[in-house]
Scaffold this active site. Structure first.
Site, short mmCIF file in Angstrom:
data_model
loop_
_atom_site.label_atom_id
_atom_site.label_comp_id
_atom_site.label_asym_id
_atom_site.label_seq_id
_atom_site.Cartn_x
_atom_site.Cartn_y
_atom_site.Cartn_z
N LYS A 12 -27.75 23.52 -13.61
CA LYS A 12 -26.40 23.74 -14.16
C LYS A 12 -25.61 22.43 -14.17
O LYS A 12 -24.99 22.06 -15.17
CB LYS A 12 -25.66 24.78 -13.30
CG LYS A 12 -24.16 24.74 -13.41
CD LYS A 12 -23.49 25.78 -12.53
CE LYS A 12 -23.06 25.33 -11.16
NZ LYS A 12 -21.88 24.47 -11.07
N ASN A 13 -25.65 21.72 -13.04
CA ASN A 13 -24.80 20.53 -12.91
C ASN A 13 -25.30 19.33 -13.71
O ASN A 13 -24.60 18.34 -13.83
CB ASN A 13 -24.62 20.17 -11.43
CG ASN A 13 -23.73 21.17 -10.72
OD1 ASN A 13 -23.11 22.02 -11.37
ND2 ASN A 13 -23.67 21.09 -9.40
N CYS A 40 -9.70 24.98 -6.78
CA CYS A 40 -10.47 26.23 -6.74
C CYS A 40 -10.67 26.60 -5.30
O CYS A 40 -10.15 25.94 -4.39
CB CYS A 40 -11.77 26.09 -7.51
SG CYS A 40 -12.97 25.07 -6.70
N ARG A 55 -9.35 19.53 -5.36
CA ARG A 55 -10.17 18.91 -6.39
C ARG A 55 -9.37 18.21 -7.51
O ARG A 55 -9.42 18.61 -8.67
CB ARG A 55 -11.14 19.96 -6.98
CG ARG A 55 -11.97 20.62 -5.90
CD ARG A 55 -13.00 21.56 -6.45
NE ARG A 55 -14.11 20.86 -7.07
CZ ARG A 55 -15.16 21.47 -7.60
NH1 ARG A 55 -15.23 22.79 -7.60
NH2 ARG A 55 -16.14 20.79 -8.14
N ASP A 86 -23.47 21.41 -1.84
CA ASP A 86 -23.82 22.64 -2.56
C ASP A 86 -24.93 23.42 -1.86
O ASP A 86 -25.29 24.52 -2.32
CB ASP A 86 -24.21 22.34 -4.01
CG ASP A 86 -23.04 21.85 -4.84
OD1 ASP A 86 -21.90 21.92 -4.35
OD2 ASP A 86 -23.27 21.40 -5.98
N ARG A 144 -22.57 32.30 -12.29
CA ARG A 144 -22.22 30.92 -12.70
C ARG A 144 -23.40 29.97 -12.50
O ARG A 144 -23.50 28.98 -13.22
CB ARG A 144 -21.07 30.39 -11.83
CG ARG A 144 -19.71 30.91 -12.15
CD ARG A 144 -18.67 30.08 -11.41
NE ARG A 144 -18.91 28.66 -11.65
CZ ARG A 144 -18.70 27.69 -10.76
NH1 ARG A 144 -18.25 27.97 -9.56
NH2 ARG A 144 -18.95 26.44 -11.07
C1 LIG Z 1 -20.32 20.64 -12.22
C2 LIG Z 1 -20.72 19.80 -11.07
O1 LIG Z 1 -21.53 18.90 -11.19
N1 LIG Z 1 -20.15 20.08 -9.90
C3 LIG Z 1 -20.54 19.34 -8.72
C4 LIG Z 1 -19.69 18.09 -8.63
O2 LIG Z 1 -18.33 18.49 -8.61
P1 LIG Z 1 -17.20 17.39 -8.87
O3 LIG Z 1 -17.67 16.41 -9.87
O4 LIG Z 1 -15.94 18.13 -9.14
O5 LIG Z 1 -17.12 16.74 -7.44
P2 LIG Z 1 -16.73 15.25 -7.06
O6 LIG Z 1 -17.97 14.50 -6.67
O7 LIG Z 1 -15.90 14.67 -8.13
O8 LIG Z 1 -15.84 15.47 -5.78
C5 LIG Z 1 -16.10 14.82 -4.55
C6 LIG Z 1 -14.79 14.66 -3.78
O9 LIG Z 1 -13.96 13.74 -4.49
C7 LIG Z 1 -12.69 14.30 -4.71
N2 LIG Z 1 -12.17 13.77 -5.98
C8 LIG Z 1 -12.93 13.91 -7.10
C9 LIG Z 1 -12.46 13.44 -8.31
C10 LIG Z 1 -11.20 12.82 -8.35
O10 LIG Z 1 -10.72 12.38 -9.41
N3 LIG Z 1 -10.48 12.70 -7.21
C11 LIG Z 1 -10.94 13.16 -6.01
O11 LIG Z 1 -10.27 13.04 -4.98
C12 LIG Z 1 -12.94 15.82 -4.71
O12 LIG Z 1 -11.76 16.56 -4.45
C13 LIG Z 1 -13.98 15.95 -3.65
O13 LIG Z 1 -13.38 15.98 -2.38
O14 LIG Z 1 -20.04 17.37 -7.45
C14 LIG Z 1 -19.76 18.10 -6.24
C15 LIG Z 1 -20.09 17.18 -5.06
O15 LIG Z 1 -21.44 16.94 -5.01
C16 LIG Z 1 -20.57 19.39 -6.22
O16 LIG Z 1 -20.19 20.15 -5.11
C17 LIG Z 1 -20.33 20.20 -7.49
O17 LIG Z 1 -21.25 21.27 -7.56
C1 LIG Z 2 -19.06 23.63 -6.71
C2 LIG Z 2 -19.94 23.89 -7.67
O1 LIG Z 2 -19.68 23.86 -9.01
P1 LIG Z 2 -18.31 23.42 -9.73
O2 LIG Z 2 -18.13 21.96 -9.50
O3 LIG Z 2 -18.55 23.73 -11.16
O4 LIG Z 2 -17.19 24.23 -9.12
C3 LIG Z 2 -21.35 24.21 -7.34
O5 LIG Z 2 -22.19 24.18 -8.27
O6 LIG Z 2 -21.64 24.52 -6.17
#
Ligand SMILES: CC(=O)N[C@H]1[C@@H](OP(=O)(O)OP(=O)(O)OC[C@H]2O[C@@H](n3ccc(=O)[nH]c3=O)[C@H](O)[C@@H]2O)O[C@H](CO)[C@@H](O)[C@@H]1O
Ligand SMILES: C=C(OP(=O)(O)O)C(=O)O
Length: 427
Positions: A22-23, A120, A125, A310, A402
């Protein structure tokens, strides 16, 4: 609303084919916004999140064609007729990854209006790193009425971006944007998740010039235009890790088919320390307990190649019946212990202190009605239900839809007693 009923106690035996990730699929789908040509993705999992992003892309004017073959599901995307550059709240709020249309839209179409995705269940996030990175590349960005308004009428410019913290989504958004920027972009302290390498490989197949794939320093030489390609989505390491833990928690033996060993990263050594053997086979990975009991291990979530957040909830479920104690520390998201009260209701012994949870192994869990607020928390309760005595009823099944393709079919085929109860039957 559907529920899942699980009668615990059956050791899983057999094989499970691992789906496309998915990711990985979600950012890969957004690459179509970078070209007028068709981007065809093979091995696309049939998941609610894929449908949500497909709907958003279709709203923008992307033509979407889905084909089912013996090799799995392929979806072709053609953004030739792109008509709209606004991603509205109603489509973005359903799934945070929708924000990944931002970078490609600004890079290729010079403008985008994308709803802020909001927080969420697992944390606030923010998307500040996505926004700051695009600003460094020359985009003018304003936040207005819950929307990100971005403009770059003369195109984006390559630059050096050092992320203050590792972000998967920000790395993906800026990587896609940088492929069409003028000059060279350096993404430093970039995320190294296999899904990012998969995205970079697809972009290179479209004509991008990305070096440093698999490292935390991505170098992107911008090009004038990208062309179409066909790309197969990498296997889902989180789905694989989940089923590995399902095999281990039930004391079974399962071959995970279609997965390369190195994709599992640190989860493999953590599982090995806990008493789970993972052996490479010609088709994937054979998982079973080494000898009898599982033992408690300490786990800390980290960006790849560390232990993935995850898989944290699933690992916690596994530790509930292990011998000894396990300290599980969550470092990525501030609120990712929503499964704890539900596991406790099934008889687990877990105490949370800030970002750490102390799990003391118990002899057995007992089935109970449970509910969860996010995807991985939900599946951790499925794992607990598979080993618990009696029936577990899991509510809010839509979270599982999902991210887990054919979950009940895959587990039943290995001998689990698990069924989905539709609305009427669930009453
Ligand atoms: C669709 C997808 O691929 N989702 C994955 C992606 O989520 P996602 O890409 O949202 O996660 P991030 O790696 O960006 O987040 C990591 C951390 O950075 C913080 N942050 C992120 C962006 C930003 O602009 N500012 C900030 O502070 C977030 O709140 C979090 O605490 O990576 C996460 C971390 O491996 C996984 O749990 C999710 O399953
Ligand atoms: C946190 C997850 O997905 P998302 O970033 O789409 O919320 C996940 O795949 O576990």
């Amino acid at each position: 609303m559907d529920r899942i009923r699980i009668r615990g106690g059956n050791p899983l035996k057999g094989e499970i084919r691992i789906s496309g990730a998915k990711n990985a699929a979600l950012p890969l789908m957004c690459t179509c916004l970078l070209t007028d040509d068709e981007v065809r993705l093979d091995n696309v999992p049939d998941l609610a999140d894929i449908t949500t992003l497909t709907n958003l892309l279709a709203h923008l004017g992307v033509e979407v064609t889905t084909r089912q073959s013996l090799k799995g599901r392929s979806i072709s995307f053609s953004a030739k007729g792109l008509a709209v550059t606004t991603a509205p709240y109603d489509l973005v709020r359903k799934m945070r990854a929708s924000v990944l249309v931002l970078g490609p839209l600004v890079a290729r179409h010079g403008q985008a209006k994308v709803s802020l995705p909001g927080g969420c269940a697992i944390g606030t996030r923010p998307v500040d790193l996505h926004i700051k990175g695009l600003q460094q590349m020359g985009a003018e960005i304003e936040l207005d009425s819950g929307y990100i308004l971005a403009k770059a009428p003369n195109g984006l410019k390559g630059c050096e971006i050092t992320f203050p913290k590792v972000s998967v989504g920000a790395t993906e958004n800026l990587l896609m944007a940088a492929t069409l920027a003028k000059g060279e972009t350096h993404l430093i302290n970039a995320a190294r998740e296999p899904e990012i390498s998969d995205l970079a490989a697809c972009l290179n197949a479209m004509g991008a010039k990305i070096d440093g794939i698999g490292t935390d320093h991505l170098k992107i030489q911008g090009v004038e235009r990208l062309h179409g390609c066909t790309h197969s989505v990498v296997a889902d390491r989180i789905e694989a890790g989940t089923y590995a833990m399902a095999a281990a928690i039930t004391g079974g033996e399962v071959e995970l088919v279609g997965l390369h060993h190195e994709l599992i990263g640190a989860a493999a050594s953590t599982l090995s320390q806990a008493g789970v053997s993972l052996t490479e086979t010609p088709r994937g990975l054979l998982v079973k307990r080494k000898n009898g009991a599982l033992n408690g291990v300490d786990v800390m979530t980290e960006p790849f190649p560390g232990f993935p957040t995850d898989l944290q909830a699933q690992m916690m479920a596994l530790m509930t019946t292990a011998e000894g104690a396990s300290m599980i520390t969550e470092t990525i998201f501030e609120n990712r212990f929503m499964h704890v009260p539900e596991l406790t209701r099934m008889g687990a012994s877990i105490n949370v202190h800030g970002s750490s949870a102390m799990v003391r192994g118990v002899k057995k869990l007992t089935g109970a009605p449970v509910m969860a607020t996010d995807l991985r928390a939900s599946v951790s309760l499925v794992l607990a239900g598979l080993t618990a005595e009696g029936d577990t009823y899991l509510n809010r099944v839509y979270h599982l839809d999902r991210g887990y393709e054919k979950l009940t079919d895959k587990l039943s085929a290995c001998g689990a007693e698990i069924e989905r109860l539709s609305d009427a039957a669930a009453e």
